[in-house]
Design an enzyme around this catalytic site. Sequence first.
Site, PDB file in Angstrom:
ATOM      1  N   CYS A  70      31.373 -51.786 -39.346  1.00 35.99           N
ATOM      2  CA  CYS A  70      30.374 -51.291 -39.141  1.00 35.99           C
ATOM      3  C   CYS A  70      29.905 -50.960 -37.623  1.00 35.99           C
ATOM      4  O   CYS A  70      31.012 -51.129 -36.508  1.00 35.99           O
ATOM      5  CB  CYS A  70      29.728 -52.776 -39.308  1.00 35.99           C
ATOM      6  SG  CYS A  70      27.787 -53.229 -38.780  1.00 35.99           S
ATOM      7  N   CYS A 177      26.897 -44.217 -39.939  1.00 37.42           N
ATOM      8  CA  CYS A 177      26.183 -45.613 -40.334  1.00 37.42           C
ATOM      9  C   CYS A 177      27.297 -45.876 -41.802  1.00 37.42           C
ATOM     10  O   CYS A 177      27.227 -44.857 -42.926  1.00 37.42           O
ATOM     11  CB  CYS A 177      24.906 -46.101 -40.880  1.00 37.42           C
ATOM     12  SG  CYS A 177      25.172 -47.385 -41.864  1.00 37.42           S
TER      13      CYS A 177
END
Length: 261
Positions: A70, A177
């Site tokens: 992440c 992302c």
Amino acid sequence: MKIALMDSGIGLLAATAAVQRLRPDADLVLSLDPDGMPWGPRTPEDLTRRAVAVAEAAAARRPDALIVGCNTATVHALPALRALLEPEIPVIGTVPAIKPAAAGGGPFAIWATPATTGSPYQRGLIEDFADGVPVTEVPCYGLAEAVEHADEAAIEAAVAAAAALTPDDVTTVVLGCTHYELVTERIRAAVQRPGFPPLVLHGSAGAVAAQALRRLGEQPAPQATADGTLTVLLSGREGVLPEPALAYAEGRLLTSVSPAR
């Protein structure tokens, strides 16, 4: 060899699939946080608390390494995670692939969450690795959430909105992302301009998986016997992959991995 990966949701699937392709014999531990997701809107302190709890759940399974799958958690929680777990468990963060994108020399865009777009962290990476190269930061409103829920209509709308903010002369897009790596071909189709060279997309999954092996002193062995196991932790509780994960090839790949013994 046992490798753990953590995220609030299914953004870790791209890195997980990359690890599985490099080392199909590795045992995998996926530690997600459905009770606390999404992490993006949380304060850095709150996000760090959630990330530490998810990492501790993974560490209890005694992995050899932990991948923070992440970007947002890497920005805010990586120092705390390394202080907690290293040197016993190497912790590998996920950084946008700005350096290799800049090496291409052409104008490029960075697609990222609104919270990351324009952040000091991302601006610092641009200054360090892309000085003199035209860069456009593109906020992708709702895209990570749409991918997380495998909401086809919302994915299409969010990709189209981000593509509209991407200059026509962009030759490369950095996927800032991890969720975005699950819909790369949709992004490519939306951004590719007629008459321009094929668009280059830079994700982080392959580099992160390779770095995890390097930290362990291991080599890729894609032909190894596929006898690795899979453990899924949901806010610390053992469970199964969330149903939306199976909407993506990376999630379906993991259905062939045996449950933990």
